[in-house]
Design a protein around this motif. Structure first.
Motif, PDB file in Angstrom:
ATOM      1  N   LYS A  38       6.474   7.925   0.668  1.00 49.63           N
ATOM      2  CA  LYS A  38       6.871   6.909   1.638  1.00 49.63           C
ATOM      3  C   LYS A  38       6.100   5.608   1.412  1.00 49.63           C
ATOM      4  CE  LYS A  38       7.431   6.195   6.626  1.00 49.63           C
ATOM      5  NZ  LYS A  38       7.214   6.773   7.972  1.00 49.63           N
ATOM      6  N   TYR A  39       4.818   5.727   1.119  1.00 47.94           N
ATOM      7  CA  TYR A  39       3.965   4.552   0.882  1.00 47.94           C
ATOM      8  C   TYR A  39       4.464   3.761  -0.323  1.00 47.94           C
ATOM      9  CZ  TYR A  39      -0.237   1.928  -0.495  1.00 47.94           C
ATOM     10  OH  TYR A  39      -1.114   0.948  -0.873  1.00 47.94           O
ATOM     11  N   GLU A  94       7.403   3.757  -1.763  1.00 50.39           N
ATOM     12  CA  GLU A  94       8.710   3.141  -1.472  1.00 50.39           C
ATOM     13  C   GLU A  94       8.544   1.875  -0.638  1.00 50.39           C
ATOM     14  OE1 GLU A  94      11.298   5.931   0.437  1.00 50.39           O
ATOM     15  OE2 GLU A  94      12.178   6.571  -1.478  1.00 50.39           O
ATOM     16  N   SER A  95       7.657   1.952   0.329  1.00 51.89           N
ATOM     17  CA  SER A  95       7.427   0.811   1.208  1.00 51.89           C
ATOM     18  C   SER A  95       6.792  -0.354   0.457  1.00 51.89           C
ATOM     19  CB  SER A  95       6.540   1.237   2.381  1.00 51.89           C
ATOM     20  OG  SER A  95       6.445   0.219   3.338  1.00 51.89           O
ATOM     21  N   THR A 128       9.483  -2.107  -1.395  1.00 54.93           N
ATOM     22  CA  THR A 128      10.325  -2.862  -0.459  1.00 54.93           C
ATOM     23  C   THR A 128       9.684  -4.198  -0.109  1.00 54.93           C
ATOM     24  OG1 THR A 128      11.245  -0.848   0.509  1.00 54.93           O
ATOM     25  CG2 THR A 128      11.366  -2.853   1.842  1.00 54.93           C
ATOM     26  N   PHE A 129       8.387  -4.180   0.186  1.00 51.87           N
ATOM     27  CA  PHE A 129       7.695  -5.427   0.556  1.00 51.87           C
ATOM     28  C   PHE A 129       7.563  -6.380  -0.639  1.00 51.87           C
ATOM     29  CE2 PHE A 129       6.080  -2.883   4.228  1.00 51.87           C
ATOM     30  CZ  PHE A 129       6.569  -3.713   5.227  1.00 51.87           C
ATOM     31  N   ALA A 139       2.492  -1.986   3.648  1.00 52.46           N
ATOM     32  CA  ALA A 139       2.988  -0.612   3.564  1.00 52.46           C
ATOM     33  C   ALA A 139       2.030   0.348   4.250  1.00 52.46           C
ATOM     34  CB  ALA A 139       3.180  -0.220   2.099  1.00 52.46           C
ATOM     35  N   GLU A 152       2.417   0.033   7.957  1.00 53.02           N
ATOM     36  CA  GLU A 152       3.682   0.606   8.395  1.00 53.02           C
ATOM     37  C   GLU A 152       3.574   2.127   8.587  1.00 53.02           C
ATOM     38  OE1 GLU A 152       8.032  -0.738   7.269  1.00 53.02           O
ATOM     39  OE2 GLU A 152       7.261   0.645   5.727  1.00 53.02           O
TER      40      GLU A 152
END
Length: 404
Positions: A123-124, A126-127, A130-131, A145, A148
């Motif tokens: 998840k980290y 991927e985030s 994204t950023f 991230a 989040e």
């Protein structure tokens, strides 16, 4: 003899550094303090204020027993690569402990944060991507991230510069499975990036450098914040070499290099990515100073530090191909200085160290140290002609400083 390792720049050595050295020995019970110290160019892509030799003497007079140079291939790098190099150096020097300063001051928080990110790795990551796609720099994307994920209050604040570096030290120690105990102390009084004096005796190196460049003829403003030996060595350096080093000293030479370089040549330089070469070349002809160029180049995505490192690699001619081969681990230990206790430790280390211990540059060659020497040669470019030759010779023939 137990040894504690410190990862340092000492740009210049000040009272906060002296506190770190003394506290590191105290909390670990170590008799020897070993510094992995950056050479003439530093992690944030800046020339050191004074040479590695003068900073070595400051370190020895401030309580360090052995100073080894952290090679350029790690010293001028983002935090994780910087940490990997420093940890591999101090591991080869057979340190029992590593002690670093942090805003947290709680070593357990570093391990808990590592486990938290490991458990949320997918998840980290991927985030982070994204950023980045939203136009953020890599460090900013990592911070966003992390936030989040909703870290608990007992985890680190990874927006703080020393926490970020410290986390990378702990990560490297865990992932390399190094038999080194990690410890941390709370950074005292001044913040890493503080530009102004906010304490009677403790100041950041950033604020000290700013004061030195504001009034280069008068060092009295910084005297309360540095040991007497640092003050004396700063005076000696200015008298011998005429000035302290800053990017302004290298502006003409950097501009000359870029005016003779095309986009394809620039793309080969380390850390040049995604059309950055065109942005640099389109601004170099209209920029009137280093600061002017940096202002034109900086974007939300490209941080000041990242850009300074890129320009340092351009200045030193450091390519992607070179770095690809050499940034995995330290391949030698270059000794810059020692005390008498350090000499005794070194005699024992020589019998068991897996790496060559280099005491004279002229008698040792390797691709990694060749980059160090190229950087050291470029470091002298801004000096007056009458002192440049001496500084060039130092790189190859200076013996390690020995403080009895």
């Amino acid at each position: 003899m137990k040894a504690v390792g410190l990862i340092v720049e000492y740009n210049p050595f000040h009272h906060g550094h002296a506190y770190h050295v003394n506290k590191a020995k105290e909390i670990t019970g170590a008799e020897i303090a070993i510094a992995a110290m950056s050479g003439n160019f530093l992690q944030r892509g800046e020339p050191a204020l004074i040479s590695k030799w003068t900073r070595t003497e400051m370190a020895l007079r401030g309580g360090i027993d052995l100073v080894f140079e952290l090679p350029y291939t790690f010293a001028v790098q983002k935090a994780d690569t910087f940490a990997n190099g420093a940890l591999s150096l101090l591991s080869a020097a057979e340190c029992d402990y590593i002690c670093f300063g942090s805003e947290s001051g709680n070593i357990e928080a570093f391990y808990q944060t590592y486990n938290f990110l490991k458990n949320n790795k997918h998840k980290y990551n991927e985030s982070v991507q994204t950023f980045i796609k939203l136009g953020n720099s890599y460090p900013k994307a990592m911070s966003l991230a992390y936030q989040e994920l909703g870290p608990a209050s007992n985890l680190l604040d990874l927006s703080k510069p020393n926490n970020i570096l410290g986390f990378q030290y702990v990560r490297a120690a865990i992932e390399k499975q190094l038999p080194i105990k990690m410890t941390t102390i709370t950074r005292k009084d001044a913040g890493y990036h503080d530009e102004f004096f906010a304490s009677p005796s403790i100041a950041s190196a950033t604020s000290i450098r700013k004061a030195l460049f504001t009034l280069p003829e008068d060092l009295s403003a910084v005297q309360p914040y540095i040991p007497n030996q640092t003050y004396d060595l700063l005076l000696q350096y200015r008298e011998q070499f005429g000035a302290f080093h800053s990017w302004d000293m290298y502006w003409d030479y950097l501009q000359f290099i870029l005016l003779r370089t095309n986009a394809n040549q620039l793309k080969a330089i380390y850390e040049i990515e995604e059309g950055m070469e065109n942005r640099i070349l389109s601004n170099i002809k209209t920029s009137q100073s280093f600061t002017h160029l940096m202002g034109a180049l900086k974007t939300k995505r490209y941080t000041w530090t990242r850009l300074q490192r890129v320009l340092t690699h351009i200045l030193t001619g450091t390519t992607k191909d070179e770095m690809k081969m050499l940034k995995e681990r330290v391949t030698y230990l270059r000794l810059l200085g020692m005390t008498e206790k350090g000499r005794l430790y070194l005699n024992r280390l020589k019998k068991t160290c897996p790496l060559t211990i280099v005491t004279k540059r002229a008698s040792f060659n390797s691709p990694q140290i060749d980059i160090d020497s190229r950087a050291a040669e470029l470091y002298t470019i801004g000096l007056p002609t009458n002192s440049r030759q001496f500084a060039l010779q130092q790189e190859y023939y200076q013996k390690p400083i020995y403080l009895k």
